[in-house]
Design a protein around this motif. Sequence first.
Motif, PDB file in Angstrom:
ATOM      1  N   LYS A  78       0.760  -0.801   0.239  1.00 47.67           N
ATOM      2  CA  LYS A  78      -0.370   0.186  -0.036  1.00 47.67           C
ATOM      3  C   LYS A  78       0.680   1.212  -0.296  1.00 47.67           C
ATOM      4  O   LYS A  78       2.077   1.430   0.799  1.00 47.67           O
ATOM      5  CB  LYS A  78      -0.684   0.325   1.163  1.00 47.67           C
ATOM      6  N   ILE A  83      -1.090   4.914   3.417  1.00 40.86           N
ATOM      7  CA  ILE A  83      -0.857   4.895   4.799  1.00 40.86           C
ATOM      8  C   ILE A  83      -1.014   6.266   5.751  1.00 40.86           C
ATOM      9  O   ILE A  83      -1.630   5.661   6.618  1.00 40.86           O
ATOM     10  CB  ILE A  83       0.515   4.057   4.363  1.00 40.86           C
ATOM     11  N   GLY A  87      -4.091   6.670   8.418  1.00 43.14           N
ATOM     12  CA  GLY A  87      -3.557   6.311   9.452  1.00 43.14           C
ATOM     13  C   GLY A  87      -3.812   7.920  10.853  1.00 43.14           C
ATOM     14  O   GLY A  87      -4.489   9.117  10.460  1.00 43.14           O
ATOM     15  N   GLN A 213       1.646  -7.068   5.860  1.00 45.57           N
ATOM     16  CA  GLN A 213       0.887  -5.415   5.960  1.00 45.57           C
ATOM     17  C   GLN A 213       1.167  -5.043   7.571  1.00 45.57           C
ATOM     18  O   GLN A 213       1.203  -3.261   7.103  1.00 45.57           O
ATOM     19  CB  GLN A 213      -0.296  -5.664   5.216  1.00 45.57           C
ATOM     20  N   HIS A 214       0.996  -5.057   8.659  1.00 48.68           N
ATOM     21  CA  HIS A 214       1.042  -5.165  10.049  1.00 48.68           C
ATOM     22  C   HIS A 214       2.541  -4.513   9.836  1.00 48.68           C
ATOM     23  O   HIS A 214       2.743  -3.102  10.601  1.00 48.68           O
ATOM     24  CB  HIS A 214       0.932  -5.668  10.257  1.00 48.68           C
ATOM     25  N   ARG A 216       4.610  -3.409   7.083  1.00 45.52           N
ATOM     26  CA  ARG A 216       4.932  -1.725   6.805  1.00 45.52           C
ATOM     27  C   ARG A 216       4.003  -0.715   7.168  1.00 45.52           C
ATOM     28  O   ARG A 216       4.517   0.334   6.951  1.00 45.52           O
ATOM     29  CB  ARG A 216       4.255  -2.312   5.211  1.00 45.52           C
ATOM     30  N   LYS A 217       2.702  -1.277   7.492  1.00 43.19           N
ATOM     31  CA  LYS A 217       2.085  -0.132   8.648  1.00 43.19           C
ATOM     32  C   LYS A 217       2.288   1.239   9.797  1.00 43.19           C
ATOM     33  O   LYS A 217       2.964   1.804  10.306  1.00 43.19           O
ATOM     34  CB  LYS A 217       0.577  -0.548   8.991  1.00 43.19           C
ATOM     35  N   ARG A 218       3.776  -0.328  10.520  1.00 43.99           N
ATOM     36  CA  ARG A 218       4.362   0.395  11.778  1.00 43.99           C
ATOM     37  C   ARG A 218       6.156   0.735  11.021  1.00 43.99           C
ATOM     38  O   ARG A 218       6.313   2.188  11.925  1.00 43.99           O
ATOM     39  CB  ARG A 218       5.181  -1.119  12.339  1.00 43.99           C
ATOM     40  N   HIS A 221       4.435   4.024  10.162  1.00 44.86           N
ATOM     41  CA  HIS A 221       3.864   4.811  11.419  1.00 44.86           C
ATOM     42  C   HIS A 221       5.271   5.312  12.479  1.00 44.86           C
ATOM     43  O   HIS A 221       5.516   6.933  12.948  1.00 44.86           O
ATOM     44  CB  HIS A 221       3.197   4.231  12.199  1.00 44.86           C
TER      45      HIS A 221
END
Length: 240
Positions: A78, A83, A87, A213-214, A216-218, A221
């Motif tokens: 993504k 993101i 977010g 996915q998890h 990549r978001k972390r 962030h």
Amino acid sequence: MNKLSLYDTLGMFFPGAMLLYGLQSINKNWNFYILQIEWKESLIPVALASLLLGAILFAFSFFLVKCKYFRKVSQLYKPVGEIYYKGDVSTLWDAEFLNTIQGKQHKKVHFYSKQAYMQSDDTQKQNAIRQQEDLYDYAYYLLEHEGKNGSVLSNHSLYFFFRQSFIAVAILALLSVILSLVSLATHVDPNCSIWGILPVSILLLLLFSWLGQHYRKRMVHNLYWSYFIYLEKQYQTINP
């Protein structure tokens, strides 16, 4: 000689070892190549082969993420900007303040508030996302130069591990299907049924996709938080 870093180990070596082990397991059932590797007796060749396969997976993954079908199926890429704006970071930090203190660092990027982004048209949203892609690369290397991207690098490494592992399992599953079809066509019974391999492969693909996915978001962030705190401290130093 320097040891393998966490980035190299998770991004290349382990996924390569997984692919090599899978190929060896498939070979025991279908015997599609002659070479046999004894893991305990050939540690150096195994390590080199794992690193080589991992490097190939690493390079191949950058080609695959450009393919919209791979992105749609795997859900592993993504865009950074998407993101960010969907977010909580874009809500917690004021866009006007960021544009003020960040402009001296990277003048081409303009921050939208989350509300302004959601109200923008598709063209404006795509432009905002592209700008954040540029900013992410700039901020990553800036923080690396400053020695402040430890948490970002850890999540980045884990993301690459699950992305390359997803590709490795997909290759093994596809190869198993092809060899099973060949076995049916040639009336040769393999030592292992494809129906025993596919469920495990599907479960692993779902798991690696979710974990990728998890992380990549972390990763995104942590990068923005680290970069914004860095900018704020610089601003406070200049404007005490």
